[in-house]
Design an enzyme around this catalytic site. Sequence first.
Site, PDB file in Angstrom:
ATOM      1  N   THR A  40      -0.835   0.184   6.812  1.00 14.59           N
ATOM      2  CA  THR A  40      -0.549  -0.847   5.811  1.00 14.59           C
ATOM      3  C   THR A  40      -0.487  -2.199   6.500  1.00 14.59           C
ATOM      4  O   THR A  40       0.032  -2.311   7.611  1.00 14.59           O
ATOM      5  CB  THR A  40       0.769  -0.555   5.058  1.00 14.59           C
ATOM      6  OG1 THR A  40       1.157  -1.741   4.339  1.00 14.59           O
ATOM      7  CG2 THR A  40       1.910  -0.166   5.986  1.00 14.59           C
ATOM      8  N   GLY A  41      -0.994  -3.228   5.820  1.00 25.11           N
ATOM      9  CA  GLY A  41      -1.033  -4.580   6.384  1.00 25.11           C
ATOM     10  C   GLY A  41      -2.384  -5.194   6.085  1.00 25.11           C
ATOM     11  O   GLY A  41      -3.173  -4.614   5.339  1.00 25.11           O
ATOM     12  N   THR A  54       0.876  -1.173   0.000  1.00 21.65           N
ATOM     13  CA  THR A  54       0.000   0.000   0.000  1.00 21.65           C
ATOM     14  C   THR A  54       0.906   1.213   0.000  1.00 21.65           C
ATOM     15  O   THR A  54       2.088   1.089   0.325  1.00 21.65           O
ATOM     16  CB  THR A  54      -0.877   0.007   1.284  1.00 21.65           C
ATOM     17  OG1 THR A  54      -1.912  -0.960   1.161  1.00 21.65           O
ATOM     18  CG2 THR A  54      -1.544   1.341   1.571  1.00 21.65           C
ATOM     19  N   GLY A  71     -10.654  -3.416   1.211  1.00 20.94           N
ATOM     20  CA  GLY A  71      -9.800  -3.447   2.400  1.00 20.94           C
ATOM     21  C   GLY A  71     -10.043  -2.260   3.319  1.00 20.94           C
ATOM     22  O   GLY A  71     -11.090  -1.606   3.280  1.00 20.94           O
ATOM     23  N   GLY A 123      -5.816  -5.694   5.834  1.00 19.38           N
ATOM     24  CA  GLY A 123      -6.853  -4.718   6.122  1.00 19.38           C
ATOM     25  C   GLY A 123      -8.004  -5.234   6.964  1.00 19.38           C
ATOM     26  O   GLY A 123      -8.631  -4.469   7.702  1.00 19.38           O
ATOM     27  N   ARG A 171     -13.474  -7.679  -3.135  1.00 23.22           N
ATOM     28  CA  ARG A 171     -12.979  -7.480  -1.761  1.00 23.22           C
ATOM     29  C   ARG A 171     -12.547  -6.014  -1.561  1.00 23.22           C
ATOM     30  O   ARG A 171     -11.833  -5.456  -2.371  1.00 23.22           O
ATOM     31  CB  ARG A 171     -11.802  -8.420  -1.507  1.00 23.22           C
ATOM     32  CG  ARG A 171     -11.170  -8.275  -0.117  1.00 23.22           C
ATOM     33  CD  ARG A 171      -9.991  -7.355  -0.112  1.00 23.22           C
ATOM     34  NE  ARG A 171      -9.312  -7.300   1.183  1.00 23.22           N
ATOM     35  CZ  ARG A 171      -8.317  -6.486   1.478  1.00 23.22           C
ATOM     36  NH1 ARG A 171      -7.872  -5.650   0.578  1.00 23.22           N
ATOM     37  NH2 ARG A 171      -7.759  -6.501   2.662  1.00 23.22           N
TER      38      ARG A 171
END
Length: 312
Positions: A229-230, A178, A208, A232, A206
């Site tokens: 970030t990671g 991201t 996030g 979601g 999908r």
Amino acid sequence: MTDADFSLAIHGGCGVLPRATIPAAFAADVRAALAASLDAGATILRAGGSALDAVEAAVVVMEDAAVFNAGHGAAFNAAGGHELDAAIMDGRTLEAGAIAGARAMRNPIRVCRAIMASGDFLLLQGDGADDFARQKGFAIVPQDYYGTEQRRQMLAEMKALAAQGATARANEAQKHGTVGAVARDRHGNLAAATSTGGYTNKPVGRIGDSPIIGAGTYANNATCAISATGKGEFFIRKVLAHEISARIAYLGQDLDKAARDLVLVELPEWKSGAGLVGVDRSGNVTMPYNTEGMYRGVVTSRRPAQVAIFED
Ligand code: ASP
């Protein structure tokens, strides 16, 4: 820090290639793109411009860079296509604009800004988001524009791991990424912006955390601005970015403590790879991550621009 100072922190995602295998040329491209992003934002802030303009400009540079999972370079979904999520938020007014599942706009963050300026709806998804971009005259691109050879390879690898029931073995870069930016300007205003292709091999449709205000993106002049970030899904469940703001507002915690508790203690308990950049109302910056690295950078009126990937 004085009232007239500014701060800008950016990330290119915590989905970094492992230190042992990251090609030197790729790392150099990442660093150059991060530096260009910081420069775009800092030029605005230095001249007394707004945090909102700075985070938008910083994110546009990273959306255009092939090395990050946003805009050009976005991850492939399970059907071999691309669906983009993004949001921007103004900490001065709590106004925000967001897009989800967009398939044709070149720079999602610019479109988010225009949605925010519309002053009515906040989040547009799918064709509606792309049609809005078209009507407003934003650059439109074919789906091919987003994909790179490296991302195609990652999709093949993720599909192979999924077929073996072994997606847990994927490295962070194979899975996701991201870009995002947070800023405090010389007038004390905060802003946050986040843009992403989501995660590799995600199901069609999908959405996030990035376009969900309070999850992956949040800004409030009274507390902080956050871009995360990671994975979601975890951030939506934790209402991560707003949770940090709430701990500052209601528990009196400082930004660094609130952010580190979540990223380094609570999210690992959920086995969630995570990172974020945050700035508070005084211009203090935090950039915690619990993965091997996070593409990131920071510049303030008192500190020259610095970029990093790992703990170095
Ligand atoms: N947060 C993004 C998402 O879940 C992915 C990432 O930041 O790595 O869509």
